[in-house]
Design a protein around this motif. Sequence first.
Motif, PDB file in Angstrom:
ATOM      1  N   GLU A   1      14.976   0.530 -85.238  1.00  0.00           N
ATOM      2  CA  GLU A   1      16.051   0.484 -84.661  1.00  0.00           C
ATOM      3  C   GLU A   1      16.652   1.420 -85.023  1.00  0.00           C
ATOM      4  N   LYS A   2      15.766   2.975 -85.146  1.00  0.00           N
ATOM      5  CA  LYS A   2      16.795   4.051 -84.685  1.00  0.00           C
ATOM      6  C   LYS A   2      17.340   4.853 -83.838  1.00  0.00           C
ATOM      7  N   MET A   3      18.758   4.913 -84.355  1.00  0.00           N
ATOM      8  CA  MET A   3      19.396   5.824 -82.945  1.00  0.00           C
ATOM      9  C   MET A   3      19.963   6.921 -83.191  1.00  0.00           C
ATOM     10  N   ALA A   4      20.913   7.355 -82.725  1.00  0.00           N
ATOM     11  CA  ALA A   4      21.640   8.640 -82.664  1.00  0.00           C
ATOM     12  C   ALA A   4      22.832   8.634 -81.910  1.00  0.00           C
ATOM     13  N   TRP A   5      23.964   9.148 -81.906  1.00  0.00           N
ATOM     14  CA  TRP A   5      24.908   9.135 -80.616  1.00  0.00           C
ATOM     15  C   TRP A   5      25.839  10.649 -80.886  1.00  0.00           C
TER      16      TRP A   5
ATOM     17  N   ALA B   1      33.510  22.842 -95.707  1.00  0.00           N
ATOM     18  CA  ALA B   1      33.152  23.071 -94.402  1.00  0.00           C
ATOM     19  C   ALA B   1      32.443  22.256 -94.250  1.00  0.00           C
ATOM     20  N   VAL B   2      32.369  21.053 -95.106  1.00  0.00           N
ATOM     21  CA  VAL B   2      31.434  19.948 -95.005  1.00  0.00           C
ATOM     22  C   VAL B   2      32.661  19.413 -94.161  1.00  0.00           C
ATOM     23  N   VAL B   3      33.771  19.096 -94.823  1.00  0.00           N
ATOM     24  CA  VAL B   3      34.829  17.970 -94.585  1.00  0.00           C
ATOM     25  C   VAL B   3      35.434  19.116 -92.847  1.00  0.00           C
ATOM     26  N   GLU B   4      36.122  20.141 -92.514  1.00  0.00           N
ATOM     27  CA  GLU B   4      36.542  20.839 -91.672  1.00  0.00           C
ATOM     28  C   GLU B   4      35.581  20.138 -90.851  1.00  0.00           C
ATOM     29  N   ALA B   5      34.118  19.938 -90.769  1.00  0.00           N
ATOM     30  CA  ALA B   5      32.589  19.715 -90.106  1.00  0.00           C
ATOM     31  C   ALA B   5      32.905  18.479 -88.833  1.00  0.00           C
ATOM     32  N   LEU B   6      32.959  17.131 -90.441  1.00  0.00           N
ATOM     33  CA  LEU B   6      33.693  15.928 -90.070  1.00  0.00           C
ATOM     34  C   LEU B   6      35.140  15.998 -89.780  1.00  0.00           C
ATOM     35  N   ARG B   7      35.824  16.736 -90.142  1.00  0.00           N
ATOM     36  CA  ARG B   7      37.447  16.369 -89.337  1.00  0.00           C
ATOM     37  C   ARG B   7      37.216  16.516 -87.884  1.00  0.00           C
ATOM     38  N   MET B   8      36.958  17.685 -87.130  1.00  0.00           N
ATOM     39  CA  MET B   8      36.376  18.150 -86.276  1.00  0.00           C
ATOM     40  C   MET B   8      35.396  17.949 -85.157  1.00  0.00           C
ATOM     41  N   GLY B   9      34.721  17.130 -85.670  1.00  0.00           N
ATOM     42  CA  GLY B   9      33.588  16.578 -84.747  1.00  0.00           C
ATOM     43  C   GLY B   9      32.654  17.276 -84.815  1.00  0.00           C
ATOM     44  N   ARG B  10      31.863  18.324 -85.709  1.00  0.00           N
ATOM     45  CA  ARG B  10      31.211  18.371 -85.686  1.00  0.00           C
ATOM     46  C   ARG B  10      30.223  18.220 -86.761  1.00  0.00           C
ATOM     47  N   CYS B  11      29.800  16.796 -85.544  1.00  0.00           N
ATOM     48  CA  CYS B  11      28.900  16.013 -86.166  1.00  0.00           C
ATOM     49  C   CYS B  11      28.280  14.678 -85.950  1.00  0.00           C
ATOM     50  N   TYR B  12      27.250  14.349 -85.778  1.00  0.00           N
ATOM     51  CA  TYR B  12      26.637  13.058 -85.310  1.00  0.00           C
ATOM     52  C   TYR B  12      26.012  12.322 -86.003  1.00  0.00           C
ATOM     53  N   PRO B  13      26.330  10.958 -85.645  1.00  0.00           N
ATOM     54  CA  PRO B  13      26.114   9.542 -86.896  1.00  0.00           C
ATOM     55  C   PRO B  13      24.415   9.227 -86.348  1.00  0.00           C
TER      56      PRO B  13
END
Length: 291
Positions: free
Chosen positions: A278-282, A200-212
């Motif tokens: 320096e905290k950010m998110a994208w 599930a984690v890999v699929e979310a990373l692959r599909m962009g269901r994530c944020y840096p």
Amino acid sequence: MAISVHNPYDNNVQNWLKGNLHTHTNNSDGTRSPQEIVDDYASRGYAFLMLSDHDFLTDSRELDGRGMALIPGHEISADGPHILHAAAGHYIEPDSDRQHVLNKVVQGTGFAVVCHPNWQKHFSHCPQERLEAWEGYTGIEVYNGVIRRLDGSPLATDRWDRLLGLGRKVWGYAVDDSHRPEDVELAWTFVQVETREPAAVVEALRMGRCYPSTGVVIDQIAVEGLSIHVRTQNAQRFVVHSDFGHRETAVDGQELTFTVPPDTTAQYFRIECWGPGEKMAWTQPFYVERA
């Protein structure tokens, strides 16, 4: 012409798990053993981790994950710009023809992330013309923590916007690239999942269901029609960018609703969340689709 906004996130899932995709052990040029590193990240509340040694596939199946999802991977390093082989089903040999490497990644179970494009004194570890020519990679590191103590820039949103402005579909990730204990928890990626099962984690990373992120925490990302809504715990300002980094607007606060103009000619919009220090998110890019 009617437009719509492609939302990589799931409006109905607001469970976010923190993890790191770029970590080195003493199987390459890290200073600690794989288990020591796993123990460290687990003690900090991480939910997933990928050990990504240079040109060596560390077997995470032999480790105690301490409750984390351990993702197999390695950093393809020799003979060219570095590429993360994430969720690697097998080891891929380095090849100076990086397109050949990417083809092998695509043929397998994993996905590819281009590492630290702005590393080194010329700010061009991975030249832009290669990023634009290559096919088959899923994303780039838009923030690489270890570059904070090396030459170049840890930030690569300039490279990202140039790709996105050309119509490329590329996700952004943030990583520690940890080699020493002091390199841990500099930058990370949150994934939007209901479970911490590795698949599930890999699929979310692959599909962009994530944020840096480097410290801003997002609680909600949702799209309704042409409106993009972002709610955070600690942002102080939001900056919305579109094609080639064009700055659309800036809004102060911890919460933002941005409505895409129905007559826009932009190909995408992405939102930077600026916090203290320096905290950010994208966010990932929200692509504009036309029918």
